[in-house]
Scaffold this active site. Structure first.
Site, mmCIF file in Angstrom:
data_model
loop_
_atom_site.group_PDB
_atom_site.id
_atom_site.type_symbol
_atom_site.label_atom_id
_atom_site.label_comp_id
_atom_site.label_asym_id
_atom_site.label_seq_id
_atom_site.Cartn_x
_atom_site.Cartn_y
_atom_site.Cartn_z
ATOM 1 N N GLY A 231 0.828 -1.212 0.000
ATOM 2 C CA GLY A 231 0.000 0.000 0.000
ATOM 3 C C GLY A 231 0.854 1.250 0.000
ATOM 4 O O GLY A 231 0.531 2.235 0.678
ATOM 5 N N SER B 110 -6.014 -0.734 13.411
ATOM 6 C CA SER B 110 -6.852 0.472 13.470
ATOM 7 C C SER B 110 -7.532 0.521 14.831
ATOM 8 O O SER B 110 -7.678 -0.516 15.495
ATOM 9 C CB SER B 110 -7.923 0.405 12.375
ATOM 10 O OG SER B 110 -8.874 1.433 12.526
ATOM 11 N N TYR C 115 -15.762 -3.755 8.235
ATOM 12 C CA TYR C 115 -14.416 -3.147 8.297
ATOM 13 C C TYR C 115 -13.832 -3.384 9.696
ATOM 14 O O TYR C 115 -12.673 -3.780 9.835
ATOM 15 C CB TYR C 115 -14.470 -1.648 7.970
ATOM 16 C CG TYR C 115 -13.100 -1.005 8.106
ATOM 17 C CD1 TYR C 115 -12.058 -1.360 7.251
ATOM 18 C CD2 TYR C 115 -12.826 -0.081 9.116
ATOM 19 C CE1 TYR C 115 -10.784 -0.812 7.393
ATOM 20 C CE2 TYR C 115 -11.559 0.474 9.266
ATOM 21 C CZ TYR C 115 -10.537 0.109 8.405
ATOM 22 O OH TYR C 115 -9.269 0.641 8.554
ATOM 23 N N LYS D 170 -10.432 -5.469 10.866
ATOM 24 C CA LYS D 170 -9.332 -4.919 11.664
ATOM 25 C C LYS D 170 -9.226 -5.628 13.023
ATOM 26 O O LYS D 170 -8.131 -5.715 13.597
ATOM 27 C CB LYS D 170 -9.507 -3.399 11.821
ATOM 28 C CG LYS D 170 -9.206 -2.648 10.524
ATOM 29 C CD LYS D 170 -7.759 -2.861 10.076
ATOM 30 C CE LYS D 170 -7.395 -2.129 8.802
ATOM 31 N NZ LYS D 170 -5.971 -2.283 8.446
ATOM 32 N N VAL E 251 -6.992 9.226 10.217
ATOM 33 C CA VAL E 251 -5.829 9.777 9.506
ATOM 34 C C VAL E 251 -6.330 10.286 8.157
ATOM 35 O O VAL E 251 -7.015 9.542 7.437
ATOM 36 C CB VAL E 251 -4.755 8.687 9.234
ATOM 37 C CG1 VAL E 251 -3.476 9.324 8.696
ATOM 38 C CG2 VAL E 251 -4.476 7.855 10.478
HETATM 39 P P1 NDP Z 1 -5.161 4.961 1.353
HETATM 40 O O1 NDP Z 1 -6.419 4.681 0.637
HETATM 41 O O2 NDP Z 1 -4.556 6.293 1.217
HETATM 42 O O3 NDP Z 1 -4.066 3.858 0.971
HETATM 43 C C1 NDP Z 1 -4.401 2.501 0.858
HETATM 44 C C2 NDP Z 1 -3.252 1.755 0.197
HETATM 45 O O4 NDP Z 1 -3.579 0.354 0.147
HETATM 46 C C3 NDP Z 1 -2.996 2.214 -1.214
HETATM 47 O O5 NDP Z 1 -1.612 2.335 -1.437
HETATM 48 C C4 NDP Z 1 -3.573 1.098 -2.064
HETATM 49 O O6 NDP Z 1 -2.789 0.936 -3.239
HETATM 50 C C5 NDP Z 1 -3.362 -0.116 -1.161
HETATM 51 N N1 NDP Z 1 -4.314 -1.178 -1.476
HETATM 52 C C6 NDP Z 1 -5.654 -1.157 -1.306
HETATM 53 N N2 NDP Z 1 -6.210 -2.281 -1.790
HETATM 54 C C7 NDP Z 1 -5.177 -3.037 -2.266
HETATM 55 C C8 NDP Z 1 -5.106 -4.287 -2.896
HETATM 56 N N3 NDP Z 1 -6.211 -5.021 -3.153
HETATM 57 N N4 NDP Z 1 -3.895 -4.779 -3.255
HETATM 58 C C9 NDP Z 1 -2.780 -4.049 -3.042
HETATM 59 N N5 NDP Z 1 -2.787 -2.850 -2.439
HETATM 60 C C10 NDP Z 1 -3.976 -2.342 -2.069
HETATM 61 O O7 NDP Z 1 -5.465 4.642 2.890
HETATM 62 P P2 NDP Z 1 -4.566 4.681 4.213
HETATM 63 O O8 NDP Z 1 -3.188 5.080 3.930
HETATM 64 O O9 NDP Z 1 -5.335 5.441 5.210
HETATM 65 O O10 NDP Z 1 -4.644 3.141 4.618
HETATM 66 C C11 NDP Z 1 -3.519 2.345 4.874
HETATM 67 C C12 NDP Z 1 -3.854 1.371 5.998
HETATM 68 O O11 NDP Z 1 -4.125 2.110 7.182
HETATM 69 C C13 NDP Z 1 -5.071 0.504 5.744
HETATM 70 O O12 NDP Z 1 -4.794 -0.806 6.202
HETATM 71 C C14 NDP Z 1 -6.150 1.156 6.610
HETATM 72 O O13 NDP Z 1 -7.130 0.225 7.003
HETATM 73 C C15 NDP Z 1 -5.306 1.622 7.781
HETATM 74 N N6 NDP Z 1 -5.879 2.667 8.603
HETATM 75 C C16 NDP Z 1 -6.256 3.874 8.060
HETATM 76 C C17 NDP Z 1 -6.784 4.869 8.878
HETATM 77 C C18 NDP Z 1 -7.279 6.176 8.345
HETATM 78 O O14 NDP Z 1 -8.053 6.863 9.058
HETATM 79 N N7 NDP Z 1 -6.883 6.600 7.167
HETATM 80 C C19 NDP Z 1 -6.897 4.659 10.333
HETATM 81 C C20 NDP Z 1 -6.505 3.355 10.773
HETATM 82 C C21 NDP Z 1 -5.984 2.427 9.942
HETATM 83 P P3 NDP Z 1 -3.365 0.668 -4.724
HETATM 84 O O15 NDP Z 1 -4.756 1.212 -4.769
HETATM 85 O O16 NDP Z 1 -2.403 1.355 -5.619
HETATM 86 O O17 NDP Z 1 -3.299 -0.818 -4.837
HETATM 87 C C1 8X3 Z 2 -9.712 3.869 9.946
HETATM 88 C C2 8X3 Z 2 -10.253 4.618 11.100
HETATM 89 O O1 8X3 Z 2 -12.412 5.189 12.348
HETATM 90 O O2 8X3 Z 2 -12.418 5.386 9.936
HETATM 91 O O3 8X3 Z 2 -9.357 2.574 10.293
HETATM 92 O O4 8X3 Z 2 -12.442 3.227 10.977
HETATM 93 S S1 8X3 Z 2 -11.960 4.589 11.082
#
Ligand code: NDP
Ligand code: 8X3
Length: 251
Positions: free
Chosen positions: A10, A139, A152, A156, A185
């Site tokens: 990711g 998360s 979701y 997690k 985030v």
């Molecule tokens: P983004 O959407 O900005 O990034 C998600 C990343 O995951 C992208 O790089 C995407 O790459 C990759 N991804 C998604 N699906 C696939 C797939 N099927 N195969 C390969 N890569 C994949 O979100 P975040 O940076 O926020 O999320 C990153 C992690 O953090 C996740 O696990 C999310 O659950 C977790 N998280 C996020 C929070 C938030 O509030 N933002 C809070 C808590 C946890 P591409 O599409 O190029 O494949």
């Molecule tokens: C991402 C944070 O609160 O949107 O894991 O589920 S929340």
């Protein structure tokens, strides 16, 4: 530290991209993964003056492809010291009674099974060397459940359980395992959750100061720079205005 290699899933956006940038600054060799090759190329290009970068294009649901790509890594990238299991997203925000099965499948297949597939491919090398560090991005949704978060949150919570299970089973191998569990985030996360509805996505982060992906990248860097005997097993981080998944101090 400078000769270490990190494998980040990711890496094309949000937390993964910020972590890649943080690691590059420290000279960590990078294997950057994602499905959007043009983004991998742009990131690789921008970091290549700081460190060696290899990009791998795969969907974390493709177990055989992941296995082949990891087995075929060029020699300079074969020793993976750090795995950041970050790829994942929420798909939809619906009550359980009207949720889409396609969304449910995506979340369980990507957030849970994808993390397992990538770990399975990378663990043999770490085990052979009795060394390595796996950081699972969980998360706050893996610590509590919020209305309409159902699947979701389940995915997690599974990451939370897998993180604990990995640490138990790998105890004594020299491999560190830990989870970072962020609250809200500001990334592309909500844009993906709301299927490209950017207006709706923006409202999630309005009226308060959410965490930035760079905040999480800093914490990941802190985690991987602890002394050999110290393992950050489980770390939850929220912005000042967030007290729980549902209690957010908005203006
Ligand atoms: P983004 O959407 O900005 O990034 C998600 C990343 O995951 C992208 O790089 C995407 O790459 C990759 N991804 C998604 N699906 C696939 C797939 N099927 N195969 C390969 N890569 C994949 O979100 P975040 O940076 O926020 O999320 C990153 C992690 O953090 C996740 O696990 C999310 O659950 C977790 N998280 C996020 C929070 C938030 O509030 N933002 C809070 C808590 C946890 P591409 O599409 O190029 O494949
Ligand atoms: C991402 C944070 O609160 O949107 O894991 O589920 S929340």
């Amino acid at each position: 530290m400078t000769s270490q290699t990190a494998f980040i899933t990711g890496a094309t956006s949000g937390i993964g991209a910020a972590t890649a940038k943080r690691f590059a600054k420290e000279g960590i060799r990078l294997i950057l993964c994602g499905r959007r090759q043009e983004r991998l190329d742009a990131l690789s290009e921008s970091l290549s003056s700081q460190t060696e970068v290899l990009t791998l294009n795969f969907d974390v649901r493709e177990q055989e492809r992941i296995q082949k790509l990891v087995e075929g890594l060029p020699e300079a990238f074969q020793t993976i010291d750090i795995l950041v299991n970050n790829a994942g997203n929420a798909h939809g925000l619906d009550p359980i009674q009207s949720g889409s099965t396609a969304d449910w499948d995506a979340m369980m297949d990507i957030n849970v099974k994808g993390l397992l597939y990538v770990s399975k491919a990378i663990l043999p090398g770490m085990l052979a060397r009795n060394a390595g560090h796996i950081i699972n991005i969980g998360s706050t949704a893996g610590k509590e459940v919020y209305p309409k978060g159902n699947v979701y949150c389940a995915s997690k919570h599974a990451v939370d359980a897998i993180n604990q299970g990995m640490r138990l089973d790998l105890n004594g191998t020299g491999i560190k395992v830990g989870a970072i569990n962020p609250g809200l985030v500001e990334t592309e996360f909500s844009e993906v959750r709301f299927k490209g509805n950017t207006e709706r996505a923006e409202t999630v982060y309005q009226g308060y100061t959410p965490l930035r992906p760079e905040d999480i990248a800093d914490i990941i860097w802190f985690t991987v720079t602890r002394p050999p005997h110290v393992n950050i097993a489980d770390l939850t981080v929220m912005c000042l205005d967030q007290a729980s998944s549902t209690v957010i101090n908005k203006n």
